[in-house]
Design a protein around this motif. Structure first.
Motif, PDB file in Angstrom:
ATOM      1  N   LEU A 128       0.829  -1.189   0.000  1.00  0.00           N
ATOM      2  CA  LEU A 128       0.000   0.000   0.000  1.00  0.00           C
ATOM      3  C   LEU A 128       0.873   1.252   0.000  1.00  0.00           C
ATOM      4  N   TYR A 129       0.242   2.410  -0.055  1.00  0.00           N
ATOM      5  CA  TYR A 129       0.981   3.666  -0.184  1.00  0.00           C
ATOM      6  C   TYR A 129       1.233   4.278   1.192  1.00  0.00           C
ATOM      7  N   GLU A 136      -7.519   7.055   2.809  1.00  0.00           N
ATOM      8  CA  GLU A 136      -7.127   7.366   1.431  1.00  0.00           C
ATOM      9  C   GLU A 136      -6.710   6.109   0.673  1.00  0.00           C
ATOM     10  N   ASN A 137      -6.016   5.209   1.352  1.00  0.00           N
ATOM     11  CA  ASN A 137      -5.660   3.943   0.708  1.00  0.00           C
ATOM     12  C   ASN A 137      -6.911   3.154   0.334  1.00  0.00           C
ATOM     13  N   MET A 138      -7.879   3.108   1.226  1.00  0.00           N
ATOM     14  CA  MET A 138      -9.100   2.369   0.944  1.00  0.00           C
ATOM     15  C   MET A 138      -9.863   3.003  -0.219  1.00  0.00           C
ATOM     16  N   ARG A 160     -11.154  -3.273  13.899  1.00  0.00           N
ATOM     17  CA  ARG A 160     -10.900  -2.293  14.974  1.00  0.00           C
ATOM     18  C   ARG A 160      -9.909  -1.218  14.527  1.00  0.00           C
ATOM     19  N   MET A 161     -10.033  -0.827  13.266  1.00  0.00           N
ATOM     20  CA  MET A 161      -9.152   0.197  12.703  1.00  0.00           C
ATOM     21  C   MET A 161      -9.826   1.565  12.581  1.00  0.00           C
ATOM     22  N   ALA A 162     -11.077   1.682  13.038  1.00  0.00           N
ATOM     23  CA  ALA A 162     -11.809   2.946  12.892  1.00  0.00           C
ATOM     24  C   ALA A 162     -11.086   4.149  13.515  1.00  0.00           C
ATOM     25  N   PRO A 163     -10.410   4.013  14.668  1.00  0.00           N
ATOM     26  CA  PRO A 163      -9.737   5.187  15.246  1.00  0.00           C
ATOM     27  C   PRO A 163      -8.509   5.653  14.448  1.00  0.00           C
ATOM     28  N   LYS A 177      -3.779  -5.511   8.532  1.00  0.00           N
ATOM     29  CA  LYS A 177      -5.233  -5.318   8.571  1.00  0.00           C
ATOM     30  C   LYS A 177      -5.681  -4.365   7.459  1.00  0.00           C
ATOM     31  N   LEU A 178      -4.900  -3.311   7.238  1.00  0.00           N
ATOM     32  CA  LEU A 178      -5.237  -2.373   6.161  1.00  0.00           C
ATOM     33  C   LEU A 178      -5.146  -3.066   4.807  1.00  0.00           C
ATOM     34  N   ALA A 179      -4.111  -3.853   4.605  1.00  0.00           N
ATOM     35  CA  ALA A 179      -3.977  -4.587   3.345  1.00  0.00           C
ATOM     36  C   ALA A 179      -5.154  -5.529   3.143  1.00  0.00           C
ATOM     37  N   LEU A 180      -5.584  -6.189   4.222  1.00  0.00           N
ATOM     38  CA  LEU A 180      -6.728  -7.096   4.126  1.00  0.00           C
ATOM     39  C   LEU A 180      -8.002  -6.327   3.783  1.00  0.00           C
TER      40      LEU A 180
END
Length: 285
Positions: free
Chosen positions: A85-86, A93-95, A121-124, A140-143
């Motif tokens: 990812l960037y 922004e990545n999403m 649990r990435m909302a914060p 988690k972001l990559a997933l």
């Protein structure tokens, strides 16, 4: 959902994957287990239609990975080993960027990203640059980005490599939740404790599939009785009559006896670990 027959990939004189046959039904968690160079990543790349096989066939989600690669890519999520990812873009922004690549509309992105952020649990952390996330958060972001187009099959290449134990546990809870919704999961791993979490595993070595089965069945399949021994030197145990092999296992030693040989007093009978089975399969194919 995944089927291969004689799947082979050669790089010059090197055969990276050698006549691989796989059958993975919908909703299964299937692990490819083996050391570096076993052919695991090459297998995933062929299934993701990112590398053409030298020979053999592969179908994923009902589509041929050679003749219809775009259809395969539309129905899979693929996570490579490296964080792709960037780092200068935030989580949000990545999403948004990957949603645009997948053709996901704004309304779908809002509803799906809200669910994914809650699940992981990435909302914060939506405004945090990806490059400043921890290793577990990056995975988690990559997933999440991989799931934005609602794939039917997930191909994950050592997804928790280098991730701390707590994040690994969280990651697996997320994966199990996805599988309960019907997603099929094929992952590669060098961690035997992670392989234990799979419904079935396939041992690979030197590009070949050497053994397949459920972890519990594999652990129960060794014909040699196994014993746990404390406070003994490995070389001393190996020299004793009837001992077939000796392997360290943390602070203890696992001793495997020849059929009919008797253990010594104090040796505790145990079920072999999956690592024991893998090593034994390599030593006695």
């Amino acid at each position: 959902m995944i089927r291969t027959r004689g799947l082979t990939k050669r790089f010059g004189a090197l055969t990276a994957v050698d006549r691989l046959d796989l059958d993975i039904p919908q909703g299964e968690v299937f692990g490819l287990v083996g050391p570096d160079g076993a052919g695991k990543t090459t297998t995933l790349r062929m299934l993701a239609a990112l590398a053409a096989p030298t020979s053999g066939s592969a179908s994923v989600a009902g589509f041929d990975a050679v003749s219809d690669p775009n259809a395969v890519k539309d129905h899979i999520g693929y996570m490579a080993q490296r964080f792709a990812l960037y780092p200068d873009l935030t989580v949000a922004e990545n999403m948004a960027f990957y949603a645009d690549l997948f053709g996901v509309g704004a309304a779908d992105l809002r509803s799906l990203s809200s669910r994914l952020l809650e699940m992981t649990r990435m909302a914060p952390f939506t405004q945090r640059p990806a490059g400043k996330l921890s290793g577990g958060m990056k995975q988690k972001l990559a997933l999440m980005c991989t799931l934005l187009h609602r794939p039917r099959v997930l191909l994950l290449d050592e997804p928790t490599n280098g991730v701390d134990p707590v994040s690994r546990r969280d990651f697996w809870l997320i994966l199990r939740g996805l599988v309960s919704e019907g997603i099929t999961l094929l992952l590669t791993t060098a961690y035997m404790d992670e392989a234990e979490r799979c419904d079935r595993v396939a041992f690979m070595n030197g590009g070949r599939l050497i053994r397949t089965g459920a972890p519990a069945a594999l652990r129960a399949s060794l014909p040699e009785p196994c014993f746990e021994v404390e406070g003994a030197q490995r070389h001393e145990l190996a020299a004793r009559p009837g001992v077939r092999s000796v392997r360290p296992a943390g602070s203890v030693v696992h001793v495997f006896l020849e059929p009919g040989a008797r253990p010594e007093p104090g040796w505790r009978p145990i079920t072999p670990s999956l690592e024991d089975v893998f090593v034994s399969t390599l030593e006695h194919p």
